[in-house]
Design a protein around this motif. Sequence first.
Motif, PDB file in Angstrom:
ATOM      1  N   ALA A 185       0.825  -1.213   0.000  1.00  0.00           N
ATOM      2  CA  ALA A 185       0.000   0.000   0.000  1.00  0.00           C
ATOM      3  C   ALA A 185       0.860   1.263   0.000  1.00  0.00           C
ATOM      4  N   HIS A 186       1.991   1.227   0.717  1.00  0.00           N
ATOM      5  CA  HIS A 186       2.795   2.453   0.844  1.00  0.00           C
ATOM      6  C   HIS A 186       3.375   2.889  -0.511  1.00  0.00           C
ATOM      7  N   LEU A 187       3.453   1.973  -1.475  1.00  0.00           N
ATOM      8  CA  LEU A 187       4.041   2.327  -2.773  1.00  0.00           C
ATOM      9  C   LEU A 187       3.000   2.800  -3.788  1.00  0.00           C
ATOM     10  N   GLN A 188       1.719   2.627  -3.413  1.00  0.00           N
ATOM     11  CA  GLN A 188       0.667   3.004  -4.370  1.00  0.00           C
ATOM     12  C   GLN A 188       0.654   4.512  -4.617  1.00  0.00           C
ATOM     13  N   SER A 189       1.193   5.281  -3.642  1.00  0.00           N
ATOM     14  CA  SER A 189       1.192   6.736  -3.813  1.00  0.00           C
ATOM     15  C   SER A 189       2.507   7.237  -4.425  1.00  0.00           C
TER      16      SER A 189
END
Length: 539
Positions: free
Chosen positions: A224-228
Motif C-alpha cells: 500500500a505504501h508504494l501506491q502513492s
Amino acid sequence: MRHLILFLLLAGFTTTNYSQNEPEDFLSSSFHKERREAVRKMMPPNSVAVFFANAVRNRANDVDYIYHQDPDFYYLSGYKEPNAVLVVFKEMQEGTEGENYNELLYTQKRDPRAEQWTGRRLGAEGAKEKLGFAVAYNNTKFVETPLDFKSFEKVLFFDFKNDYRNSRDTADLFDLIKTFKGETNYPSDYDPVKQRLYSVIKTTSPENSANVAQRIKQYLTRFAHLQSDPLLKEYVTTAHQGIREEVKEKITLQLNANNLDSQLLGQIMNTLRETKTKEELVLLRKAVEISAVGQIEVMKAMHPNMSETEIQGVHEYVYKKYGAEYEGYPSIVGGGNNGCILHYIENNKPKVGDDLVLMDLGAEYHGYTADVTRTIPANGKFTSAQKQIYDLVYEAQEAGIKASVVGATFQAPEQAAREVVNAGLMKLGIIADPSEGRTYFPHGTSHYLGLDVHDKGTYEVFKPNTVITVEPGIYIPEGSKCDKKWWGIAVRIEDDILITSNGPVNLSEMAPRKSDAIEKMMAQPSPLDNFELPSLDPK
Ligand code: GLY
Ligand code: MN
Ligand code: MN
C-alpha cells in the motif's frame, strides 16, 4: 598481584588456539574461496559486493538467541561470528598501505574479556590462517578508515532487515551498517521493493509495457505504501505507451543517480546456491541421513503414552548424537488434529493416544539442513481411514519424485502430486471437484534445500545437483465438510531429493515411507523401551 595473574591468564587466553577440538569436516577454505570467485565472475565491471553478518537477536532480557550466521555470509566466508563484513571486489584494489586485494573480511576483534564470557573469536589473524583470506582486518577498521564506496560504478548489497541493536561495542553491526550508509549514497527513504519495481520498468520494452504495468498494479495491492509513489502511480494508471516511456526515462535517471543495487546480488546468490558442489552434498546428505535415522528411532520408540515434546526430544537426541549442531527449523510434532496446523511448533500434547503423528524435523549439520516428514500411527497400526489417506499421499509423492528430473520446470512435481491428490480425494468422496483440492492440500509441493531449509534458487528448470523436497500432504481438520470418519487425519510425507542427470535420488529413503514398511519398523524393539525415569509427581 591478583591483577597481574589475571592479566597473564587473559594474555594466555588470547594466544590459545581458536580451533579447540572442533570437528574437521566443515566446508574447506578453498570451497569458500572458489564460491567468492564465482560471485566475482557474475558481478558487473567496477563493482563491489558488500555482505553483512547476521544480527544478534534478543530472546529476553540479557539472553540472546543462539547466534546463527547468515547463510550467504557463511557460504562465502566460513565465518561463524557476528559483527562482520565481507567485501568482494570485481577488480584488484590497492589499499592505503600498498597492499593488493580483491576481497576483504572484517572480523570481530579478539578480546580476552569478551571471549571469557561469550566464547572464542577467530579474529583477523585467525581468518587468514583458518579461512584462507589473504587480507583480513578487525571490524574497527571498517568504521575508522572506511572504504570509498562512492568510487564504484555499482555497490551490490542486500537491503537491511533493521532488526539489529546498537550496543556499547563501537564496531557492532549497527556501527558497520551506519558506516556503510554514510559512505554510500544511501537515501534515507531507500525502499528495496520500489528499487525492484523501478529496475523492472527500466528494462521493459515499450511493446511489453502495458503488460508489465498490469502486473505491477496487481503487485502493488500488497504494498500500500508504494501506491502513492508518483512514478509508479503514473506508470500503472496511464493508458498511453508514450507516457509509460516518459516515466521509464525519469525512473532510469533516478536509478542512475545512485550506484546502490540491492537486487542483483539476490539473483547471483540464487543462481549459485541452487546447485550444490560435491563438498556441499557430503554435508547435506549427512544432515538428511541423520534426520532419517531420527525418524527410524522414533518409529521404534513410539507408543500412545508418549507426549509430542518427548517425541521431539528423541529426534533431536539422535541429531546431537551424530554431532548435528542445531535443528534447521523449529521441529514440528503434531498428533491427530494438531497435524493440520502446517507449522505447528507448540508440540505440547501430553499423550498422542491412537492418533497419527505428523513429524516434520530436520537436523542441521555444519550449516546444511535436512527437511524430512514422516506420519505414523502412534499405536503402530494404521486404521482403514488413516491408511486410505496415507496411501494417497504416498502415491502423490511418488508421482512428484518421478517428475523431479533435469530439464523439467520447478512446477513439475507440484503438478504431478496435486493431480494425484485431487483425483484421490474425489474418489474418496471428500471433494466433489478438483478446484476444492486446495482446501485439504493448501501448500506447495517443493522447495530447494541447503544452507536454508527454504533454500535459495531460481525456481526455473531443474539442473543437476539440485536438492529439493517433495512433500505433498492432506489435512482434514475436525469440522471439515466431509464424512466425520476423516476428521483429524493429517498426513504429510516429505523426502529430500537430489536431482541428477541419471534421475532423482531420494536422500532420505532410509526412513520407511510405505504404510506397511512403517508398521514393520514400528514393531521393532527400541533401546528406549526400557528407559525409565523416576516420577516427579507429588505423592
Ligand atoms: N519444514 C518446513 C517445510 O517443510 O517446508
Ligand atoms: Mn519442506
Ligand atoms: Mn518440512
